[in-house]
Each structure stands twice: as structure tokens, then as C-alpha cells.
Design an enzyme around this catalytic site. Structure first.
Site, PDB file in Angstrom:
ATOM      1  N   LYS A 117       0.829  -1.210   0.000  1.00 23.34           N
ATOM      2  CA  LYS A 117       0.000   0.000   0.000  1.00 23.34           C
ATOM      3  C   LYS A 117       0.866   1.263   0.000  1.00 23.34           C
ATOM      4  O   LYS A 117       0.468   2.277  -0.545  1.00 23.34           O
ATOM      5  CB  LYS A 117      -0.986  -0.002   1.171  1.00 23.34           C
ATOM      6  CG  LYS A 117      -2.096  -1.034   0.978  1.00 23.34           C
ATOM      7  CD  LYS A 117      -3.300  -0.751   1.857  1.00 23.34           C
ATOM      8  CE  LYS A 117      -4.410  -1.756   1.588  1.00 23.34           C
ATOM      9  NZ  LYS A 117      -5.560  -1.604   2.490  1.00 23.34           N
ATOM     10  N   LYS A 199      -4.284 -12.054  -7.296  1.00 22.55           N
ATOM     11  CA  LYS A 199      -5.567 -12.328  -6.624  1.00 22.55           C
ATOM     12  C   LYS A 199      -6.653 -11.385  -7.152  1.00 22.55           C
ATOM     13  O   LYS A 199      -6.369 -10.253  -7.577  1.00 22.55           O
ATOM     14  CB  LYS A 199      -5.437 -12.228  -5.104  1.00 22.55           C
ATOM     15  CG  LYS A 199      -5.508 -10.840  -4.536  1.00 22.55           C
ATOM     16  CD  LYS A 199      -5.839 -10.849  -3.037  1.00 22.55           C
ATOM     17  CE  LYS A 199      -6.096  -9.422  -2.585  1.00 22.55           C
ATOM     18  NZ  LYS A 199      -6.622  -9.232  -1.267  1.00 22.55           N
ATOM     19  N   LYS A 202     -10.822  -6.001  -5.146  1.00 23.37           N
ATOM     20  CA  LYS A 202     -11.778  -4.905  -5.331  1.00 23.37           C
ATOM     21  C   LYS A 202     -11.140  -3.728  -6.055  1.00 23.37           C
ATOM     22  O   LYS A 202     -11.802  -2.975  -6.726  1.00 23.37           O
ATOM     23  CB  LYS A 202     -12.199  -4.360  -3.960  1.00 23.37           C
ATOM     24  CG  LYS A 202     -13.213  -5.166  -3.210  1.00 23.37           C
ATOM     25  CD  LYS A 202     -13.379  -4.521  -1.828  1.00 23.37           C
ATOM     26  CE  LYS A 202     -14.071  -5.408  -0.843  1.00 23.37           C
ATOM     27  NZ  LYS A 202     -13.680  -5.143   0.545  1.00 23.37           N
TER      28      LYS A 202
HETATM   29  P1  AMP Z   1     -10.609  -7.139   1.843  1.00 20.88           P
HETATM   30  O1  AMP Z   1     -11.373  -7.036   0.552  1.00 20.88           O
HETATM   31  O2  AMP Z   1      -9.137  -6.977   1.616  1.00 20.88           O
HETATM   32  O3  AMP Z   1     -11.197  -6.313   2.949  1.00 20.88           O
HETATM   33  O4  AMP Z   1     -10.754  -8.672   2.289  1.00 20.88           O
HETATM   34  C1  AMP Z   1     -11.845  -9.163   3.044  1.00 20.88           C
HETATM   35  C2  AMP Z   1     -11.706 -10.651   3.213  1.00 20.88           C
HETATM   36  O5  AMP Z   1     -11.793 -11.314   1.945  1.00 20.88           O
HETATM   37  C3  AMP Z   1     -10.371 -11.096   3.817  1.00 20.88           C
HETATM   38  O6  AMP Z   1     -10.619 -12.197   4.674  1.00 20.88           O
HETATM   39  C4  AMP Z   1      -9.574 -11.535   2.629  1.00 20.88           C
HETATM   40  O7  AMP Z   1      -8.601 -12.501   2.974  1.00 20.88           O
HETATM   41  C5  AMP Z   1     -10.647 -12.140   1.729  1.00 20.88           C
HETATM   42  N1  AMP Z   1     -10.273 -12.020   0.311  1.00 20.88           N
HETATM   43  C6  AMP Z   1     -10.076 -10.869  -0.382  1.00 20.88           C
HETATM   44  N2  AMP Z   1      -9.760 -11.127  -1.684  1.00 20.88           N
HETATM   45  C7  AMP Z   1      -9.759 -12.497  -1.808  1.00 20.88           C
HETATM   46  C8  AMP Z   1      -9.513 -13.392  -2.896  1.00 20.88           C
HETATM   47  N3  AMP Z   1      -9.220 -12.961  -4.121  1.00 20.88           N
HETATM   48  N4  AMP Z   1      -9.597 -14.722  -2.647  1.00 20.88           N
HETATM   49  C9  AMP Z   1      -9.915 -15.183  -1.408  1.00 20.88           C
HETATM   50  N5  AMP Z   1     -10.154 -14.395  -0.351  1.00 20.88           N
HETATM   51  C10 AMP Z   1     -10.087 -13.059  -0.520  1.00 20.88           C
END
Ligand code: AMP
Ligand code: TRP
Length: 337
Positions: A117, A199, A202
Site C-alpha cells: 500500500k 488475486k 476490489k
Molecule cells: P478485503 O477485501 O481486503 O477487505 O478482504 C476481506 C476478506 O476477503 C479477507 O478475509 C480476505 O482474505 C478475503 N479475500 C479478499 N480477496 C480475496 C480473494 N481474491 N480470494 C480469497 N479471499 C479473498
């Protein structure tokens, strides 16, 4: 009769930075619903984490409510779980301050998400971004959580939370439960549809790379049709076939079939047919989430009633730990809490 043993506590959070992706859903949120039968579940929207990067206030407010409604739409039941908004519970940041003093500068500097980041936002490497994992540790430790379901990308932060808890306990005596991670057996890392070595995220700038859980059926199918695969013709799960592996994983999760069964089902079929089938299966699977969300987001009064009640209960639980911690570190007790 002996008292029933207390249920183990599960806790997880998600940032309100946009509509949940299929990655968030498969790697995290989808698994949260089934856990509520066995565990005391606490889930929250991490709005305080979201301001570590710049976000418009009106947008944050809107996205927090949307994220809240999405969690409920994904099958979390408020009779069994508490779903709340992080900034409604002041004790998380109060504990974070104390934990800061048991965290080393060096260990925070090693966090890969901080490094990523900082690279992405070189003009705003703020102290909150650096300290983010300590707030996350406080989120977890304040409820004495046993299990923390997250995707792979959050495992390093969870490990840090464990280290902080152990260090605090070593210094002040047993106070904080050391939590375990919980990763889904399949789908802990859903990959981008356009670059299956990355990965699904968002923040991806290419909308075709990401399936959003609120995308309509046509959009979902179109994105899967364009998914990047490889120049071979075989639908098998094998190292090096990142695109196909990702599609097989997604298909397996949304249909409940094993990867082997999926491979057999598509034996001899072309990539085109396969991608279409995956798209349709995902769209059908997400349809009830989309319609439940549409209903919930209209009902702001209901959402408010839910997050207010849950915050009240969570706050009460959290004070038990905060009071213990304050006593252990030597703060003079007060009647004010
Ligand atoms: P975030 O969008 O970074 O707030 O992630 C929220 C949750 O979703 C966390 O537990 C991440 O580990 C999971 N997560 C986010 N992107 C992925 C992905 N591409 N595959 C699996 N888990 C994800
Ligand atoms: N940092 C997590 C993410 O970006 C969200 C989060 C905040 C979290 N606090 C948490 C996850 C506590 C699990 C437990 O995905």
C-alpha cells in the site's frame, strides 16, 4: 446439570471499500454463515481500517451501509451472530493503543500489505496505514476470539496478532486468548479473471478481472467468457494452468461438486463451453444474494436497528477484556466505564 460449555468465539472483519468480490465471498464471507451454528460469531465492517487510504466521507458512509447489507444478504443470521460497525465500538481503538506498546516498529515494517500500500500511495504513507495491523489485532483480541476466518492475504496480520497476544501475556500474565486462523479448505485465494497469477481484488482497475457479488447474470457470464486461460485445450487441474485452476475452483465452490467431478464433467469439452457453464453456475448461486441485498438496502431503519443492537452487545463483551487489560498494565480503575 452441568452448564453447557461456552461456545467458541469466531471473529472476522471486512473493509467497506466497495462491493464484495467473488474473492471476498468465496475466501471469506460465504464461510461465515455456516460457522454460526457451532460458534459464537462476531462479524464487523472495518470502517476504521478503510480510512488508512483516502476515501470520501460520503462514500465511506454509503459503502459501510452497503457492506453491512451485503453481509446480511450473504446468509449471516442476526439471531445467531453479531454484525456491527467497527467505529461504533470505541474499545477496539482503546485496546489498540495498549497493544501498540507491545508491538515493535520492525515487525510492522515487515508487513507485506503495508509495503504494497505504501508503494501504491507514496504521497500518503500515514501512521494509520503503518499501525493498521495493531488495530486488527485489537479487533480480534478484545473478544478473546478463538478462530479468525480470513483469506491467505490476511494470514500475516493474524500471525502478528498472535505474537502480540503472546508478548502481552508474557509480560503481564495470561490475559489475551491467542487466536487461530481459519482458512477455507478450498478457495482461500480466488484469482483475477484477467491475470490468474494475481488475486481477484476490489481495487483492480480492469472490471473484467473481477466478479462482484451484485453483478447481474449477463455481466457475470460476459466476464467469464472473457476470462484469460491458456493456449492448451485440456480442462484439468494442474500446476501452470492458473486460469483453468481458478475456474475449476470457483465452479467447485458454487456447485458443491469436487474438483475431480468437475474435471470429469467437462472431459472432452472446449474452453468456451466450460467458461459459460462456470458463469451460469456463479450467476445462479449469487442470485439470492443479489435479491436479498436489493431488499435490505431499501430498509435503512431495519439496518440501523440491527447494527445498533449488535454494537450494544459487542461493546459489553469487549469491556470485559479492556477492563482486564487496563488493570494488568496498571491504569488506575475508574467507575466511569
Ligand atoms: P478485503 O477485501 O481486503 O477487505 O478482504 C476481506 C476478506 O476477503 C479477507 O478475509 C480476505 O482474505 C478475503 N479475500 C479478499 N480477496 C480475496 C480473494 N481474491 N480470494 C480469497 N479471499 C479473498
Ligand atoms: N484487515 C482485514 C482486511 O483488510 C479486515 C479486518 C479488520 C479483519 N480487522 C479484522 C479481519 C479482524 C479479521 C479480523 O481484509
Amino acid at each position: 446439570m452441568a452448564d453447557a460449555p461456552e461456545k467458541k468465539v469466531i471473529l472476522s472483519g471486512i473493509q467497506p471499500t466497495g462491493t464484495f468480490t467473488l474473492g471476498n465471498y468465496i475466501g471469506a464471507v460465504r464461510n461465515w454463515g455456516p460457522l454460526q451454528e457451532q460458534y459464537r460469531c462476531l462479524y464487523f465492517i472495518a470502517d476504521q481500517h478503510a480510512i488508512t487510504v483516502r476515501i470520501e466521507p460520503a462514500q465511506l458512509r454509503q459503502k459501510t451501509l452497503e457492506a453491512y447489507a451485503q453481509l446480511l444478504a450473504c446468509g449471516i443470521d442476526l439471531d445467531k451472530s453479531l454484525v456491527f460497525i467497527q467505529s461504533h465500538i470505541p474499545t477496539h481503538s482503546q485496546l489498540a493503543w495498549v497493544l501498540n506498546c507491545s508491538t515493535q516498529f520492525g515487525e510492522l515494517s515487515r508487513m507485506t500489505q503495508f509495503k504494497d500500500k505504501s508503494r501504491k500511495h507514496p504521497d500518503d504513507i500515514n501512521a494509520g496505514l503503518f499501525d493498521y495491523p495493531v488495530l486488527m489485532a485489537a479487533d480480534i483480541l478484545i473478544y478473546q476470539a478463538d478462530l479468525v476466518p480470513v483469506g491467505i492475504d490476511q494470514m500475516q496480520h493474524l500471525e502478528l496478532a498472535r505474537n502480540i497476544a503472546n508478548r502481552f501475556n508474557g509480560r503481564y500474565g495470561e490475559t489475551l486468548k491467542v487466536p487461530e486462523g481459519y482458512m477455507p479448505p478450498i478457495g482461500a485465494k480466488v484469482m483475477s479473471l484477467q491475470d490468474p497469477t494475481k488475486k481477484m481484488s476490489k481495487s483492480d482497475t480492469n472490471p473484467n478481472a473481477v466478479i462482484l457479488i451484485l453483478d447481474d447474470k449477463d455481466t457475470i457470464i460476459r466476464k467469464f467468457k472473457r476470462a484469460v486461460t491458456d493456449s492448451e485445450m485440456e480442462i484439468v487441474y494442474r500446476e501452470g494452468k492458473d486460469g483453468i485452476n481458478n475456474l475449476l475452483t470457483i465452479y467447485s465452490v458454487v456447485t458443491g461438486k469436487s474438483i475431480d467431478d468437475a474435471v470429469r464433467e467437462f472431459d472432452g469439452k472446449g474452453y468456451g463451453d466450460f467458461k459459460l457453464a462456470v458463469g451460469e453456475a456463479v450467476a445462479d448461486h449469487l442470485e439470492p444474494v443479489r435479491s436479498e441485498y436489493a431488499r435490505l438496502i431499501q430498509d435503512k431503519a431495519y439496518l440501523k436497528e440491527c447494527y445498533t443492537r449488535c454494537a450494544g452487545e459487542a461493546l459489553k463483551m469487549s469491556y470485559r477484556t479492556l477492563n482486564k487489560v487496563y488493570k494488568k498494565v496498571g491504569f488506575v480503575p475508574t467507575e466511569l466505564r
